[in-house]
Design a protein around this motif. Structure first.
Motif, PDB file in Angstrom:
ATOM      1  N   THR A 268       2.039   1.161  11.845  1.00  0.00           N
ATOM      2  CA  THR A 268       2.001  -0.062  11.036  1.00  0.00           C
ATOM      3  C   THR A 268       2.215  -1.289  11.910  1.00  0.00           C
ATOM      4  OG1 THR A 268       2.898   1.130   9.125  1.00  0.00           O
ATOM      5  CG2 THR A 268       3.035  -1.275   9.077  1.00  0.00           C
TER       6      THR A 268
ATOM      7  N   PRO B  46       3.228  10.451   0.375  1.00  0.00           N
ATOM      8  CA  PRO B  46       2.785   9.837   1.629  1.00  0.00           C
ATOM      9  C   PRO B  46       3.870   9.836   2.690  1.00  0.00           C
ATOM     10  CG  PRO B  46       3.404   8.131   0.087  1.00  0.00           C
ATOM     11  CD  PRO B  46       3.520   9.438  -0.652  1.00  0.00           C
ATOM     12  N   GLU B  47       3.460   9.740   3.921  1.00  0.00           N
ATOM     13  CA  GLU B  47       4.378   9.590   5.029  1.00  0.00           C
ATOM     14  C   GLU B  47       4.100   8.268   5.732  1.00  0.00           C
ATOM     15  OE1 GLU B  47       4.186  12.868   7.666  1.00  0.00           O
ATOM     16  OE2 GLU B  47       4.808  14.352   6.166  1.00  0.00           O
ATOM     17  N   LEU B  48       5.151   7.613   6.159  1.00  0.00           N
ATOM     18  CA  LEU B  48       5.009   6.310   6.822  1.00  0.00           C
ATOM     19  C   LEU B  48       5.206   6.455   8.320  1.00  0.00           C
ATOM     20  CD1 LEU B  48       4.765   3.188   6.639  1.00  0.00           C
ATOM     21  CD2 LEU B  48       7.266   3.123   6.427  1.00  0.00           C
TER      22      LEU B  48
ATOM     23  N   GLU C 299       0.818  -1.202   0.000  1.00  0.00           N
ATOM     24  CA  GLU C 299       0.000   0.000   0.000  1.00  0.00           C
ATOM     25  C   GLU C 299       0.861   1.264   0.000  1.00  0.00           C
ATOM     26  OE1 GLU C 299      -3.441   0.170  -0.240  1.00  0.00           O
ATOM     27  OE2 GLU C 299      -3.084  -1.937  -0.775  1.00  0.00           O
ATOM     28  N   TYR C 300       1.943   1.249   0.759  1.00  0.00           N
ATOM     29  CA  TYR C 300       2.833   2.403   0.814  1.00  0.00           C
ATOM     30  C   TYR C 300       3.510   2.639  -0.537  1.00  0.00           C
ATOM     31  CZ  TYR C 300       6.607   5.487   2.386  1.00  0.00           C
ATOM     32  OH  TYR C 300       7.480   6.537   2.541  1.00  0.00           O
ATOM     33  N   GLU C 301       3.948   1.547  -1.173  1.00  0.00           N
ATOM     34  CA  GLU C 301       4.597   1.690  -2.470  1.00  0.00           C
ATOM     35  C   GLU C 301       3.632   2.236  -3.512  1.00  0.00           C
ATOM     36  OE1 GLU C 301       6.648  -0.544  -6.151  1.00  0.00           O
ATOM     37  OE2 GLU C 301       5.017  -1.414  -4.997  1.00  0.00           O
TER      38      GLU C 301
ATOM     39  N   LEU D  52       9.198  -0.311   1.690  1.00  0.00           N
ATOM     40  CA  LEU D  52       9.063   0.632   2.805  1.00  0.00           C
ATOM     41  C   LEU D  52      10.199   1.654   2.843  1.00  0.00           C
ATOM     42  CD1 LEU D  52       7.950  -1.875   5.587  1.00  0.00           C
ATOM     43  CD2 LEU D  52       6.528  -0.101   4.535  1.00  0.00           C
TER      44      LEU D  52
END
Length: 464
Positions: free
Chosen positions: A88, A81-83, A60-62, A198
């Motif tokens: 998570t 986006p920011e992780l 999803e992040y990618e 990630l």
């Protein structure tokens, strides 16, 4: 010292153990299960489930990063986006916790007594459990050993600090900037791919000539293409030698030269070993098959009344194999006529794209003698795969040439893990190519590739 007696004692509450105990309870058998950690074992707590959660989050992040780049073919754009990796991990841990509670609830529903502690054999019918409140003696008519396995350590890369196993990798609180993965099998590539998505700079070191060596080259080609696209460096015919003197790099011998691979973490994934130590197995003197406990077709060991299931009994070390064995043993203890007669056990590698193998590969089928037929249908010719942007992959069917009996099915592609049940069912039921080709598959779905592969093997594919 407390003492309890039961009909069946299960040591280990992993997938094999808890399924065995639940089924035994359903059959009215007085059952006790002993577990030293949490219900669910390695698979639920530090393996299958948390790794798939991390893999999904990474995907999803990618996707979000790709859309932020302005190069999305679907016309979707988004801000960068920011992780929040802590969130998570908390989400992953919540899934594990819910499933822990679910397993405990199922055991309670089946009226299985749960004992938390470390079990040691005193003799073939007696086990002593070290619990928080002291020793508890359990006497049982039948015992099932379901103690599972642990990550294999390398003597020159012992776990600790910089060097981690898959267990520690799934508990990291931040994404390492540089990750070196020693071992290019399914565990290493699943986690390596996830961390690359990630944001980690990932390098995979494999001693063999190629990664995913248990699969044939045709099947792994799309995976290698994706690894390169993600910027993952893959070193084959390379040997890890240890950690640098500064403790900031992995020492590797590659192409006849020594090199340093800078790493914030070194993930060692060179296999798993059966957990046969610390249980007092020396007190009962079981026959071994190498480092595994030797069993027969009913999972009986060399001692009457003692069974073993799952990873302690050898390959394939898969949770669903252990579950099937556990269910069978419970029914045998209950007096049912059962034996291990599975035609195939599906194996899934959750890389990107995913890999599925069931039954025999073309090479394995050829070794049996006799002529075979092989048909391959590419996802690039499947409408649903195109709409999912998952055209890179295929379904391949292997069958006997004389009677068209299906011997094996392999697939690589987006989401193909969900097709594994259909592949397994076909082989378990002795399907012929005509059975698969003649079954109406819903359109548009990726499952159509299975029918088309069967048609291709018969010599008359419709869509390629």
């Amino acid at each position: 010292m407390k003492e309890i007696s039961c009909k069946l004692l299960v040591i280990g509450a992993g997938p094999g153990g808890y399924v065995c105990a639940i089924r035994a309870g359903q059959l009215g058998i007085d059952t006790v299960i002993v577990e030293a950690t949490k219900p669910g074992g390695t698979c639920l707590n530090v393996g299958c489930i948390p790794s798939k959660a991390l893999i999904h989050a990474a995907e999803e992040y990618e996707k979000a990063l790709h859309r932020a780049s302005g190069k999305d073919a679907l016309g979707i754009s988004a801000a960068k986006p920011e992780l929040d990796f802590a969130t998570t991990i908390a989400w992953k841990d919540n899934i594990v916790s819910r499933l822990n509670s679910g397993v405990a609830g199922l055991l309670k529903k089946a009226k299985v007594k749960y004992v938390h502690g470390w079990a040691k054999f005193r003799d073939g019918k007696t086990v002593v459990v070290e619990t928080e409140t002291g020793e508890q003696v359990i006497r049982a008519e039948a015992v099932v050993i379901a103690t599972g396995s642990t990550p294999q350590e390398l003597p020159f890369l012992p776990f600790g600090g910089l060097v981690i196993s898959s267990t520690e990798a799934l508990a990291l609180r931040e994404v390492p900037q540089r990750l070196a993965v020693v071992g290019g099998g399914y565990i290493g590539l699943e986690l390596g791919t996830a961390f690359a998505k990630l944001g980690s700079k990932v390098t995979v070191v494999e001693a063999l000539p190629r990664v995913l060596a248990q699969y044939d080259a045709e099947l792994t080609r799309p995976v290698l293409k994706r690894l390169a696209a993600l910027g993952i460096e893959v070193l084959t015919d390379a040997k890890a030698k240890g950690v640098s003197s500064k403790g900031d790099a992995l020492l590797v011998e590659s192409a006849g030269k020594d090199r340093k691979i800078g790493a914030d973490k070194i993930l060692v994934t060179v296999g798993r070993k059966p957990l046969v130590e610390g249980w007092g197995l020396d007190q009962i003197d079981l026959d071994m098959a190498g480092r595994f406990i030797r069993i027969d077709e009913q999972c009986r060991t060399s001692m009457r009344g003692i069974y073993a299931i799952g990873d302690v009994t050898g390959e394939p070390m898969l949770a669903h194999r252990a579950m099937a064995q556990g269910e069978m043993v419970a029914e045998i203890v209950a007096g049912h006529r059962r034996s291990w007669d599975k035609r195939s056990i599906p194996a899934v590698c959750f890389t990107d794209p995913e890999l599925v193998t069931v039954g025999l590969s073309p090479e394995e089928a050829k070794e049996l003698g006799g002529e075979i037929k092989v048909g391959l249908f590419p996802f690039s010719a499947n409408g649903r795969s195109m709409t999912l942007q998952g055209e890179d992959g295929f379904v391949r069917v292997v069958a006997r040439a004389d009677n068209h009996l299906v011997l094996g099915v392999q697939a690589v592609g987006q989401g193909v893990s969900e097709l594994s049940a259909a592949f397994s069912l076909a082989i378990e039921m002795g399907a012929r190519l005509e059975d698969i080709a003649g079954t109406i598959h819903a359109h548009p779905t990726q499952s159509e590739a299975f029918a088309e592969a069967a048609l291709k093997t018969l010599g008359h594919a419709l869509h390629v």
